[in-house]
Design a protein around this motif. Structure first.
Motif, PDB file in Angstrom:
ATOM      1  N   GLY A  58     -22.723  -8.084  26.099  1.00 34.11           N
ATOM      2  CA  GLY A  58     -21.303  -8.080  25.805  1.00 34.11           C
ATOM      3  C   GLY A  58     -21.014  -7.978  24.323  1.00 34.11           C
ATOM      4  N   PHE A  59     -22.032  -7.622  23.525  1.00 32.80           N
ATOM      5  CA  PHE A  59     -21.890  -7.581  22.066  1.00 32.80           C
ATOM      6  C   PHE A  59     -22.018  -6.157  21.536  1.00 32.80           C
ATOM      7  CE2 PHE A  59     -23.208 -11.952  22.804  1.00 32.80           C
ATOM      8  CZ  PHE A  59     -22.458 -12.678  21.891  1.00 32.80           C
ATOM      9  N   VAL A  60     -21.468  -5.943  20.339  1.00 37.15           N
ATOM     10  CA  VAL A  60     -21.628  -4.696  19.596  1.00 37.15           C
ATOM     11  C   VAL A  60     -22.275  -5.023  18.259  1.00 37.15           C
ATOM     12  CG1 VAL A  60     -20.425  -2.783  18.473  1.00 37.15           C
ATOM     13  CG2 VAL A  60     -19.645  -3.613  20.700  1.00 37.15           C
ATOM     14  N   ALA A  61     -23.241  -4.195  17.838  1.00 41.45           N
ATOM     15  CA  ALA A  61     -23.925  -4.395  16.557  1.00 41.45           C
ATOM     16  C   ALA A  61     -23.806  -3.140  15.707  1.00 41.45           C
ATOM     17  CB  ALA A  61     -25.398  -4.733  16.786  1.00 41.45           C
ATOM     18  N   ASP A  62     -23.945  -3.304  14.395  1.00 34.86           N
ATOM     19  CA  ASP A  62     -23.873  -2.153  13.498  1.00 34.86           C
ATOM     20  C   ASP A  62     -25.231  -1.470  13.399  1.00 34.86           C
ATOM     21  OD1 ASP A  62     -25.447  -3.685  11.757  1.00 34.86           O
ATOM     22  OD2 ASP A  62     -23.774  -4.176  10.411  1.00 34.86           O
ATOM     23  N   ALA A  63     -25.340  -0.479  12.512  1.00 36.83           N
ATOM     24  CA  ALA A  63     -26.576   0.308  12.404  1.00 36.83           C
ATOM     25  C   ALA A  63     -27.758  -0.528  11.951  1.00 36.83           C
ATOM     26  CB  ALA A  63     -26.354   1.472  11.438  1.00 36.83           C
ATOM     27  N   ASP A  64     -27.486  -1.654  11.296  1.00 37.69           N
ATOM     28  CA  ASP A  64     -28.562  -2.546  10.860  1.00 37.69           C
ATOM     29  C   ASP A  64     -28.885  -3.621  11.884  1.00 37.69           C
ATOM     30  OD1 ASP A  64     -28.833  -1.276   8.338  1.00 37.69           O
ATOM     31  OD2 ASP A  64     -27.064  -2.355   7.606  1.00 37.69           O
TER      32      ASP A  64
ATOM     33  N   TYR B 178     -19.282  -6.263  33.155  1.00 39.19           N
ATOM     34  CA  TYR B 178     -19.404  -5.056  32.339  1.00 39.19           C
ATOM     35  C   TYR B 178     -20.665  -5.155  31.495  1.00 39.19           C
ATOM     36  CZ  TYR B 178     -17.295  -8.459  29.154  1.00 39.19           C
ATOM     37  OH  TYR B 178     -17.040  -9.602  28.427  1.00 39.19           O
ATOM     38  N   ASP B 179     -21.215  -4.001  31.121  1.00 41.65           N
ATOM     39  CA  ASP B 179     -22.416  -3.932  30.300  1.00 41.65           C
ATOM     40  C   ASP B 179     -22.136  -2.980  29.144  1.00 41.65           C
ATOM     41  OD1 ASP B 179     -24.981  -4.472  29.494  1.00 41.65           O
ATOM     42  OD2 ASP B 179     -25.981  -3.336  31.085  1.00 41.65           O
ATOM     43  N   VAL B 180     -22.428  -3.416  27.921  1.00 41.66           N
ATOM     44  CA  VAL B 180     -22.029  -2.717  26.705  1.00 41.66           C
ATOM     45  C   VAL B 180     -23.256  -2.165  25.978  1.00 41.66           C
ATOM     46  CG1 VAL B 180     -20.810  -2.938  24.501  1.00 41.66           C
ATOM     47  CG2 VAL B 180     -20.067  -4.297  26.481  1.00 41.66           C
ATOM     48  N   ALA B 181     -23.202  -0.898  25.573  1.00 42.10           N
ATOM     49  CA  ALA B 181     -24.231  -0.363  24.690  1.00 42.10           C
ATOM     50  C   ALA B 181     -24.161  -1.109  23.362  1.00 42.10           C
ATOM     51  CB  ALA B 181     -24.002   1.132  24.460  1.00 42.10           C
ATOM     52  N   THR B 182     -25.305  -1.496  22.830  1.00 44.83           N
ATOM     53  CA  THR B 182     -25.306  -2.338  21.633  1.00 44.83           C
ATOM     54  C   THR B 182     -24.646  -1.664  20.435  1.00 44.83           C
ATOM     55  OG1 THR B 182     -27.562  -1.583  21.156  1.00 44.83           O
ATOM     56  CG2 THR B 182     -27.325  -3.672  22.325  1.00 44.83           C
ATOM     57  N   ASP B 183     -24.612  -0.330  20.414  1.00 42.97           N
ATOM     58  CA  ASP B 183     -23.946   0.361  19.305  1.00 42.97           C
ATOM     59  C   ASP B 183     -22.456   0.570  19.556  1.00 42.97           C
ATOM     60  OD1 ASP B 183     -23.942   2.336  21.226  1.00 42.97           O
ATOM     61  OD2 ASP B 183     -25.035   3.820  20.035  1.00 42.97           O
ATOM     62  N   GLY B 184     -21.962   0.051  20.693  1.00 48.13           N
ATOM     63  CA  GLY B 184     -20.544   0.148  20.987  1.00 48.13           C
ATOM     64  C   GLY B 184     -20.076   1.503  21.461  1.00 48.13           C
ATOM     65  N   SER B 185     -20.999   2.390  21.793  1.00 45.85           N
ATOM     66  CA  SER B 185     -20.618   3.754  22.154  1.00 45.85           C
ATOM     67  C   SER B 185     -20.238   3.903  23.621  1.00 45.85           C
ATOM     68  CB  SER B 185     -21.763   4.714  21.838  1.00 45.85           C
ATOM     69  OG  SER B 185     -22.914   4.387  22.619  1.00 45.85           O
TER      70      SER B 185
ATOM     71  N   ALA C  67     -17.208   7.340  17.441  1.00 44.70           N
ATOM     72  CA  ALA C  67     -17.371   6.646  16.161  1.00 44.70           C
ATOM     73  C   ALA C  67     -16.034   6.345  15.501  1.00 44.70           C
ATOM     74  CB  ALA C  67     -18.244   7.485  15.228  1.00 44.70           C
ATOM     75  N   ASP C  68     -15.015   7.188  15.758  1.00 46.74           N
ATOM     76  CA  ASP C  68     -13.701   6.937  15.161  1.00 46.74           C
ATOM     77  C   ASP C  68     -12.801   6.091  16.064  1.00 46.74           C
ATOM     78  OD1 ASP C  68     -13.108   8.730  17.143  1.00 46.74           O
ATOM     79  OD2 ASP C  68     -12.288  10.270  15.815  1.00 46.74           O
ATOM     80  N   GLY C  69     -13.371   5.567  17.174  1.00 45.89           N
ATOM     81  CA  GLY C  69     -12.638   4.618  18.007  1.00 45.89           C
ATOM     82  C   GLY C  69     -11.906   5.205  19.189  1.00 45.89           C
ATOM     83  N   ALA C  70     -11.983   6.503  19.417  1.00 47.68           N
ATOM     84  CA  ALA C  70     -11.309   7.095  20.571  1.00 47.68           C
ATOM     85  C   ALA C  70     -12.013   6.663  21.856  1.00 47.68           C
ATOM     86  CB  ALA C  70     -11.309   8.619  20.456  1.00 47.68           C
TER      87      ALA C  70
END
Length: 382
Positions: free
Chosen positions: A23-29, A78-85, A102-105
């Protein structure tokens, strides 16, 4: 105990996802940046998903689904891709894919529906590559089976059948250490109705194409009914919670209750910590920590239901507990919480990909509305 931060309020009626889902989103790092939460609405019935920024608390609605089949409790895991995509979920008997650029659409599209007169199981699981997911279904009104598992290509929508069974199969999940291994629950019940003793199973295209049981729960020293398994990220294994043996309302057993680690290669199960009141478990991606929701002393479905009955908050009191997989430290309480009388009734804690946070669901025993808490694992271990 370090006080958790609450990302939502009871009035919003929000919840965190199932423990073996992300259920989390992480950045590129790989640093945690966001938490995705579900929101229940009853009049009119709807479910929505929201992304909450960890640093600022900013809340963004990603999507909303209306006209659910169950208008009394319209939640969905729900299951979330870690990169939020990408997010996958199930709502009103359809598997739904939510794509986020990437721009939030945000684009929302149904990708699978079961054959006529069949119902989807409530859990849909993303593959670690985020390009496919697992879903299962059974005859309408007959959750006990027969069950069918499909893997859905999220680009084409093509569904490939992987497994079928005459019994109730559920909770399918990829083992991210090697996603060829798929864990699942065989929830068949014996005639004495003592519980799903065959629950822990796994399948593999070579080693177990039709599935195999990985813990004989009715052999040896006694019956240890287990459930709510979560497959690991660091090696091919899972952790699972063995039932409370002390409560007459639960499945009677003679084995040791608590948190266990199980392997599909024949190794003996390992007791991580003995406890009589664990419910669900989740394991960190690093494999060093587990988290459980513990309590209450009696199941939520025994809470008062008649309007004239008094509500006893203590009856639903529980805690979110951090467990060392290596025994480095004794279990640590991350938060106190309450269990609910309707889904998503449990704490259902889950780790962020970097292991920095645990999110969980807390329920108000008086209103039965839920909120989402966020515990800082690093602070708790200092």
């Amino acid at each position: 105990m370090v006080s958790p931060r609450y990302l939502t309020s009871f009035e919003q009626y929000r919840y965190f996802t199932y423990p073996h889902l992300n259920g989390f989103v992480a950045d590129a790092d790989g640093v945690t940046t966001g938490v995705v939460v579900g929101q229940i609405e009853l009049e009119p019935a709807a479910m929505s998903l929201h992304l909450i920024d960890v640093a600022t608390g900013t809340d963004r609605e990603l999507c909303r689904f209306t006209d659910p089949i169950d208008t009394t409790n319209p939640y969905s895991w729900y299951d979330v891709a870690t990169d939020g995509s990408r997010i996958v979920t199930m709502f009103s008997n359809e598997v739904i894919c939510i794509d986020i650029t990437a721009d939030g659409a945000v684009t929302t599209r149904p990708v699978f529906a079961p054959p006529g007169d069949h119902e989807l199981s409530v859990i849909v699981t993303l593959h670690p590559a985020f390009d496919r997911c697992l879903a299962s279904y059974y005859p309408k009104g007959k959750k006990t089976g027969p069950s069918v598992l499909v893997e859905i290509d999220l680009t084409t929508g093509e569904a490939t059948q992987l497994l079928d069974s005459a019994s109730e199969l559920a909770h399918f999940q990829y083992c991210e250490a090697d996603p060829d291994w798929i864990g699942f629950s065989n929830q068949s019940r014996f005639t004495h109705n003592y519980g799903p003793y065959n629950r822990l199973w796994v399948m593999h295209p070579v080693h177990a194409p039709r599935g195999m049981k990985i813990w004989d729960q009715i052999a040896g020293d006694g019956i240890v009914p287990t459930g709510h398994e979560a497959w690991a990220f660091h090696e091919v294994c899972c952790i699972t919670v063995a039932a409370d043996t002390t409560q007459p309302s639960n499945t009677p057993c003679e084995g040791t209750p608590g948190l266990w680690q199980i392997w599909p290669d024949g190794r003996e199960p390992r007791l991580i910590v003995e406890a009589a009141d664990y419910n669900h478990a989740s394991i960190s991606r690093q494999g060093d920590l587990a988290v459980v929701d513990a309590g209450p002393t009696r199941p939520p479905w025994l809470f008062p239901t008649a309007p004239e009955d008094p509500i006893d908050p203590d009856a639903s009191a529980g805690r979110i507990e951090l467990v060392s997989m290596t025994g480095e430290f004794a279990p640590v309480t991350l938060a106190e919480m309450h269990f609910g009388d309707v889904h998503p009734r449990h704490g259902h804690p889950g780790f962020s990909p970097d292991g920095a946070f645990v999110a969980f669901t807390d329920t108000d025993p008086f209103t039965q509305r839920s909120r989402v808490g966020l515990a800082d694992v690093r602070s708790a271990r200092r």
